[in-house]
Design a protein around this motif. Sequence first.
Motif, mmCIF file in Angstrom:
data_model
loop_
_atom_site.group_PDB
_atom_site.id
_atom_site.type_symbol
_atom_site.label_atom_id
_atom_site.label_comp_id
_atom_site.label_asym_id
_atom_site.label_seq_id
_atom_site.Cartn_x
_atom_site.Cartn_y
_atom_site.Cartn_z
ATOM 1 N N GLY A 151 12.972 4.129 34.203
ATOM 2 C CA GLY A 151 11.915 3.329 33.572
ATOM 3 C C GLY A 151 12.508 2.045 33.039
ATOM 4 N N ALA A 152 11.764 1.398 32.164
ATOM 5 C CA ALA A 152 12.215 0.116 31.604
ATOM 6 C C ALA A 152 13.310 0.326 30.572
ATOM 7 N N ASP A 153 14.290 -0.579 30.590
ATOM 8 C CA ASP A 153 15.318 -0.585 29.556
ATOM 9 C C ASP A 153 14.769 -1.398 28.394
ATOM 10 N N LEU A 154 14.371 -0.751 27.331
ATOM 11 C CA LEU A 154 13.723 -1.407 26.204
ATOM 12 C C LEU A 154 14.673 -2.287 25.404
ATOM 13 N N TYR A 155 15.966 -2.145 25.661
ATOM 14 C CA TYR A 155 16.950 -2.930 24.909
ATOM 15 C C TYR A 155 17.521 -4.101 25.707
ATOM 16 N N ALA A 156 17.043 -4.263 26.947
ATOM 17 C CA ALA A 156 17.569 -5.349 27.792
ATOM 18 C C ALA A 156 16.964 -6.680 27.407
ATOM 19 N N VAL B 138 21.975 5.956 34.608
ATOM 20 C CA VAL B 138 20.671 5.975 35.279
ATOM 21 C C VAL B 138 20.284 4.540 35.633
ATOM 22 N N ASN B 139 19.406 4.404 36.614
ATOM 23 C CA ASN B 139 18.859 3.098 36.956
ATOM 24 C C ASN B 139 17.687 2.802 36.026
ATOM 25 N N THR B 140 17.668 1.596 35.489
ATOM 26 C CA THR B 140 16.561 1.165 34.641
ATOM 27 C C THR B 140 16.077 -0.198 35.102
ATOM 28 N N ILE B 141 14.849 -0.517 34.717
ATOM 29 C CA ILE B 141 14.260 -1.801 35.061
ATOM 30 C C ILE B 141 14.599 -2.792 33.951
ATOM 31 N N THR B 142 15.249 -3.880 34.353
ATOM 32 C CA THR B 142 15.650 -4.934 33.431
ATOM 33 C C THR B 142 15.288 -6.282 34.056
ATOM 34 N N PRO B 143 15.380 -7.361 33.300
ATOM 35 C CA PRO B 143 15.180 -8.675 33.923
ATOM 36 C C PRO B 143 16.159 -8.922 35.077
ATOM 37 N N GLU B 144 17.389 -8.434 34.954
ATOM 38 C CA GLU B 144 18.377 -8.596 36.021
ATOM 39 C C GLU B 144 17.978 -7.810 37.273
#
Length: 72
Positions: free
Chosen positions: A67-72, A26-32
């Motif tokens: 949504g946001a990737d909480l582990y990124a 899935v696509n997630t929101i990360t700093p990258e």
Amino acid sequence: MTDILRTTQDSQGVMTVCIDIAGKPVNTITPEFFDALEGVLDMIERDAATPQAVIFTSGKAGMFIAGADLYA
């Protein structure tokens, strides 16, 4: 453009930005993701052939962004 975002632009000036994070289900929101998005927006701003419209799509079937990737 990156392993997160791909861009194409058609002859009518419509740019498509495909969000497709390589190697992830899935696509997630990360700093990258934000870095890649900033790069695309900077390109749009400085390009002489500024698009008439920008469409954001997903390369993942049935999902845009989880949504946001909480582990990124």
